[in-house]
Scaffold this active site. Structure first.
Site, PDB file in Angstrom:
ATOM      1  N   PRO A  86       1.079  -1.037  -0.110  1.00  0.00           N
ATOM      2  CA  PRO A  86       0.072  -0.457   0.158  1.00  0.00           C
ATOM      3  C   PRO A  86       0.731   1.259   0.265  1.00  0.00           C
ATOM      4  CG  PRO A  86      -1.044  -1.542   1.399  1.00  0.00           C
ATOM      5  CD  PRO A  86       0.585  -2.402   1.351  1.00  0.00           C
ATOM      6  N   CYS A  87       0.913   2.392  -0.550  1.00  0.00           N
ATOM      7  CA  CYS A  87       0.945   3.699  -0.880  1.00  0.00           C
ATOM      8  C   CYS A  87       0.901   4.559   0.487  1.00  0.00           C
ATOM      9  CB  CYS A  87       0.865   4.060  -2.770  1.00  0.00           C
ATOM     10  SG  CYS A  87       1.143   2.866  -4.095  1.00  0.00           S
ATOM     11  N   PRO A  88      -0.612   4.893   0.694  1.00  0.00           N
ATOM     12  CA  PRO A  88      -0.731   6.156   1.255  1.00  0.00           C
ATOM     13  C   PRO A  88       0.155   5.805   2.336  1.00  0.00           C
ATOM     14  CG  PRO A  88      -2.238   4.757   1.037  1.00  0.00           C
ATOM     15  CD  PRO A  88      -1.630   3.578   0.334  1.00  0.00           C
TER      16      PRO A  88
END
Length: 432
Positions: A86-88
């Protein structure tokens, strides 16, 4: 092991999957949390690997849930562990919470590699991970891989350098067993730069759009696109990104406020569409790198879901290029002329605190480093490190001292807050 087999985690709808397939890899497993993206992945892998049981090949659920899969089960069965965690936690839009974000799985993926023991690891994430804010985090990843017996490389790659008509900078990590290091090099950039109108012109003209408008759009859109942003279920429908991205699209005479169901036709009037035409999902897919029959990929779900699957993907041509570099290293085909420097220090303050089993003042850190780094800069680095690691602060002679403690990131700990967050999320999903 020299066979090109891969286990992919946080696989999404399959941008990395397709790129690795075109680089010669075969999937042993793909794990994805979102059911619709997993359905897209399953349908396409069934076409690419028709002899495999797709129900076992693609598993749906939290990648850190051992009821879904266990890394040890694939020891000796796959040469590569790959994923787009995941990037967030690292993006500006996600407030760059790093280890404090329950979605952070980067450190967990490193530990999964230690448990699975592949020959190589490929992980990708957003450009924000390259910020000074995460220097200590990057250093910890490199150091942990070294402890596990790997040499790890970080590199910032831009999609436009690999035949994709958009910017899309991504941080790429490749970790290799020592015997493959001398055979690895980052992929060379493409000699051809593609533009938006260059890859979408035929689609824009497909419904009989007037030659006048088409010519205007072709001229305006003859440039690289801004980064496609997939977004999340929490934030609105399908559009081409935040305000800054929409302004960039406006310069290409393209309306970034939503997506069209079809290309403009004969009845399209500029007074009704002063911002220009909107893109379709098929057009966005091309901009993300699904170009031509070679990159054929069929997406499941409704328009917004399909757009998010595409927008959140690792562009297949970039994944393919990196995959080829890894495949060449594993095959020990030829030693490249340029080998990445494996021991670049990302955060010397972190390294010093990690290696010293004592509390240190900023002045002592400066002395031990033997560098020109100012006391103010050292304190700033410690404050950044403290966002992802426990830093014990005490006082000695009226001056603060610092000692590095545990990494806050989720690495599989039974008592980590991530378990609580995901348990609550599962409960809400059952109720809804």
């Amino acid at each position: 092991m020299t066979d090109l087999s891969v286990v992919e985690i946080c696989a999404g709808a399959g941008g990395q999957s397709l790129g690795l397939h075109l680089a010669g890899f075969k999937h042993e497993l793909a794990v994805e949390l979102d059911p619709t993206a997993a359905a897209t992945l399953a349908a396409n892998l069934q076409r690419l690997q028709p002899d495999d049981d797709v129900d076992d090949l693609v598993r749906v659920g939290d990648v850190a849930d051992e009821a879904v899969w266990k890394p040890e089960d694939f020891t000796g069965k796959a040469a590569v562990l790959a994923g787009g965690v995941p990037c967030p936690p690292f993006s500006v839009a996600g407030r760059q919470l790093g280890s404090a974000d329950e979605r952070d799985l980067f450190a967990w993926a490193v530990e999964a590699a230690g448990r699975m023991q592949p020959e190589a690891v490929l992980l990708e994430n957003v450009r924000g991970l390259n910020d000074a804010r995460f220097a200590g985090y990057r250093q910890a990843v490199v150091d942990r891989f070294a402890t596990l017996g790997y040499t790890a490389f970080w590199e910032l790659l831009e999609a436009r350098d690999f035949g994709v008509p958009q910017l899309r900078p991504r941080m790429i990590l490749v970790a290799l067993r020592p015997e493959y290091v001398d055979y690895f090099a980052w992929p060379e950039k493409s000699a051809v730069t593609r533009t938006v109108s260059g890859v979408l012109g035929d689609l824009m003209a497909a419904n009989g759009w007037s030659e006048e408008y088409l010519a205007r759009w072709m001229a305006k859109a003859d440039r690289i696109a801004p980064t496609i942003v997939g977004g999340s279920k929490k934030h609105g429908g399908a559009d081409l990104g935040p305000t800054r991205a929409k302004r960039a699209w406006a310069e290409l005479w393209t309306d970034g406020h939503g997506l069209a169901d079809r290309a403009p036709g004969e009845d399209w009037k500029i007074e009704d569409h002063p911002r220009g035409p909107k893109l379709t999902v098929e057009m966005v897919a091309r901009i993300q790198g699904w170009l031509g029959e070679e990159y054929r990929w069929d997406f499941e779900g409704r328009k917004t879901s399909r757009y998010r699957q595409i927008g959140n993907a690792f562009p297949p041509p970039v994944a393919r290029a990196v995959g080829v570099s890894i495949a060449q290293a594993l095959g020990k085909k030829q030693k490249p002329s340029t080998i990445p420097a494996p021991r670049r220090v990302h955060d010397e303050v972190y390294r010093l605190l990690r290696d010293r089993d004592e509390a240190l003042t900023a002045e002592r850190i400066q002395q031990l480093l033997g560098s020109t780094m100012s006391i103010e800069k050292i304190i700033q680095r410690i404050e950044a490190i403290a966002l992802d690691f426990i830093v014990e602060v005490q006082s000695r002679g009226g001056r603060p001292t610092y000692r590095l403690g545990a990494w806050r990131a989720f690495r599989g700990q039974d008592d980590h807050d991530r378990h609580i967050a995901f348990a609550e999320a599962r409960s809400r999903a059952k109720v809804s």
